[in-house]
Design an enzyme around this catalytic site. Sequence first.
Site, mmCIF file in Angstrom:
data_model
loop_
_atom_site.group_PDB
_atom_site.id
_atom_site.type_symbol
_atom_site.label_atom_id
_atom_site.label_comp_id
_atom_site.label_asym_id
_atom_site.label_seq_id
_atom_site.Cartn_x
_atom_site.Cartn_y
_atom_site.Cartn_z
ATOM 1 N N ASP A 1 11.259 116.926 -61.939
ATOM 2 C CA ASP A 1 10.927 115.640 -62.618
ATOM 3 C C ASP A 1 9.602 115.404 -63.344
ATOM 4 O O ASP A 1 9.763 114.504 -64.235
ATOM 5 C CB ASP A 1 11.247 114.624 -61.580
ATOM 6 C CG ASP A 1 12.784 114.673 -61.223
ATOM 7 O OD1 ASP A 1 13.377 115.530 -61.448
ATOM 8 O OD2 ASP A 1 13.039 113.962 -60.334
ATOM 9 N N GLY B 1 10.957 118.631 -48.491
ATOM 10 C CA GLY B 1 12.195 118.410 -49.166
ATOM 11 C C GLY B 1 12.332 117.570 -50.291
ATOM 12 O O GLY B 1 13.138 117.454 -51.062
ATOM 13 N N GLY B 2 11.161 116.868 -50.479
ATOM 14 C CA GLY B 2 10.920 115.928 -51.318
ATOM 15 C C GLY B 2 12.033 114.656 -51.457
ATOM 16 O O GLY B 2 12.653 114.361 -50.550
ATOM 17 N N THR B 3 12.152 114.115 -52.847
ATOM 18 C CA THR B 3 13.032 113.096 -52.860
ATOM 19 C C THR B 3 14.582 113.592 -52.559
ATOM 20 O O THR B 3 15.312 112.762 -52.036
ATOM 21 C CB THR B 3 12.906 112.792 -54.343
ATOM 22 O OG1 THR B 3 11.709 112.137 -54.739
ATOM 23 C CG2 THR B 3 13.954 111.525 -54.681
ATOM 24 N N GLU C 1 23.764 95.933 -66.577
ATOM 25 C CA GLU C 1 23.000 97.141 -67.510
ATOM 26 C C GLU C 1 22.713 96.554 -68.940
ATOM 27 O O GLU C 1 23.611 95.804 -69.602
ATOM 28 C CB GLU C 1 24.116 98.220 -67.670
ATOM 29 C CG GLU C 1 23.849 99.412 -68.613
ATOM 30 C CD GLU C 1 22.574 100.152 -68.510
ATOM 31 O OE1 GLU C 1 21.626 99.956 -69.495
ATOM 32 O OE2 GLU C 1 22.174 100.312 -67.172
ATOM 33 N N HIS D 1 48.103 126.984 -57.522
ATOM 34 C CA HIS D 1 48.937 125.834 -57.640
ATOM 35 C C HIS D 1 49.475 125.592 -56.034
ATOM 36 O O HIS D 1 49.911 126.495 -55.501
ATOM 37 C CB HIS D 1 50.107 125.809 -58.492
ATOM 38 C CG HIS D 1 51.132 124.732 -58.254
ATOM 39 N ND1 HIS D 1 50.946 123.713 -59.062
ATOM 40 C CD2 HIS D 1 52.426 124.742 -57.855
ATOM 41 C CE1 HIS D 1 51.838 122.873 -58.812
ATOM 42 N NE2 HIS D 1 52.856 123.539 -57.972
ATOM 43 N N VAL E 1 22.945 106.248 -63.013
ATOM 44 C CA VAL E 1 23.787 106.865 -62.130
ATOM 45 C C VAL E 1 23.448 106.439 -60.688
ATOM 46 O O VAL E 1 24.437 106.209 -59.725
ATOM 47 C CB VAL E 1 23.242 108.409 -61.974
ATOM 48 C CG1 VAL E 1 23.860 109.348 -60.722
ATOM 49 C CG2 VAL E 1 23.731 109.185 -63.197
ATOM 50 N N GLY F 1 20.591 97.853 -63.224
ATOM 51 C CA GLY F 1 20.536 99.235 -63.809
ATOM 52 C C GLY F 1 21.980 99.908 -63.560
ATOM 53 O O GLY F 1 22.473 99.966 -62.340
ATOM 54 N N ALA G 1 18.130 117.413 -59.259
ATOM 55 C CA ALA G 1 17.508 118.409 -58.365
ATOM 56 C C ALA G 1 18.072 119.894 -58.790
ATOM 57 O O ALA G 1 16.961 120.962 -58.375
ATOM 58 C CB ALA G 1 18.166 118.036 -57.019
#
Length: 436
Positions: free
Chosen positions: A284, A37-39, A194, A419, A174, A171, A292
């Site tokens: 990446d 599944g990675g990061t 930032e 609506h 996101v 930072g 992702a």
Amino acid sequence: MDYDLAVIGSGWAGFNAALRAKAHGLKVALIERGQLGGTCLNRGCIPTKTLLQSAKIYTLTKKSKTFGIETANPQINFSEIQARKNKIIQQLRQGMESMLGGIDFISLEARILSNNTLEIGKRQINAKFMLIATGSKPLELKDIKFDGRKIISSNEILCLEEIPRTLLIIGGGVIGCEFATLFSTLGCRVSIVELMPQLLPGIDKEIAKKLETVFKKKGIEVATNTDAKSLDPSRNDLVLLCVGRTCATEGLGLDNLGIKLEKGRIIVDEYLKTSISNIYAAGDCASKICLAHFAAYQGCIAAENIADPSHLLKKSDDSNIPNCIFTDPEIGSVGLIEEEAKNQNMDIRISKLDFRALGMARILDETEGFIKTISDKKTGEILGASIIGPRATELIGILTLAIQSHLRVSQVADTILAHPTLSEGITSALKEEHGL
């Protein structure tokens, strides 16, 4: 063992590539030195959004009296919040494992020895093609390094056992803004700095300014145009350093192979092929866009091209990739932003609608924010959209489809949406600005 394709890395790029290659009848090895599944699954999208949902429920519970519901003194059980996060990760990982039938999953570190040979642990395997999908990892600053205790990355902060009293976030991208939302909601005193003139550099300035205003209302200290070197980290219980990510390609043996890199990123062509004809890269480790869903898309593109290398038909297109930020309020954006259009001297029309004008936003008691679209004044084609407000990460999907399909303002504005919903705000914004 011989394979048609060896995929290195089981994150969203590698996992989806392996599935797509299997569907084309290829014999596939999926190699992962960490967890399946990675990061995204283990240290990114899924755990952060799970924690943010708990924070959202806490916020709703605290203001339940607004909805006529009396609740007595809601309490945070952080260990249970973390346990729920871990359970969801495990459930999703089990689901992924169940999809790997017919694919050899190898839980070891890989090193590429040649364009057809990999070293996996103490043995070697051969593959006609390889796909490098090893992802990225948190980036350090020259003068500020991770120590795993006081100064931590987005990896460590997901594993905290208790909520810090004070948190400095270096930072305002996101990751920083999402963690600012999470921990301020859970009662932590948060400061975010930032270096650039705005939070979330690269997104619409109006959206960024709105988020900064909301953050300050919530008690988050925001300092833009601020160099982290001027700060004293000791004044905070914890420092989260999240100034970007860097490609995770160390230990693969790329230098010996002669695969071309640029600042650690693998250089690929539009078909995701590296400088070696039978080795591809996706996600990446080969893209400036660290998302992702874009990694999954690239993984599938690469697999399609590997399955039929004599007819490279699939090109990677990064022109309309939605960006979703799970702050409170949420942010969603896709395509062109106002500043880009002005820099290109484009003749555009801007449409806006404040969420306060929508019945459903009032029902939800989430009226902060607005919907903003950019269209070509001459042709009416929708070129970009930015949303800050309730369910923005879902709403942006409508405008992503519109932009991908080159739809005009009139075509979207004339679409009947239910609506009362939040989505009708999109058509309302377009109708009002264009007199439709």
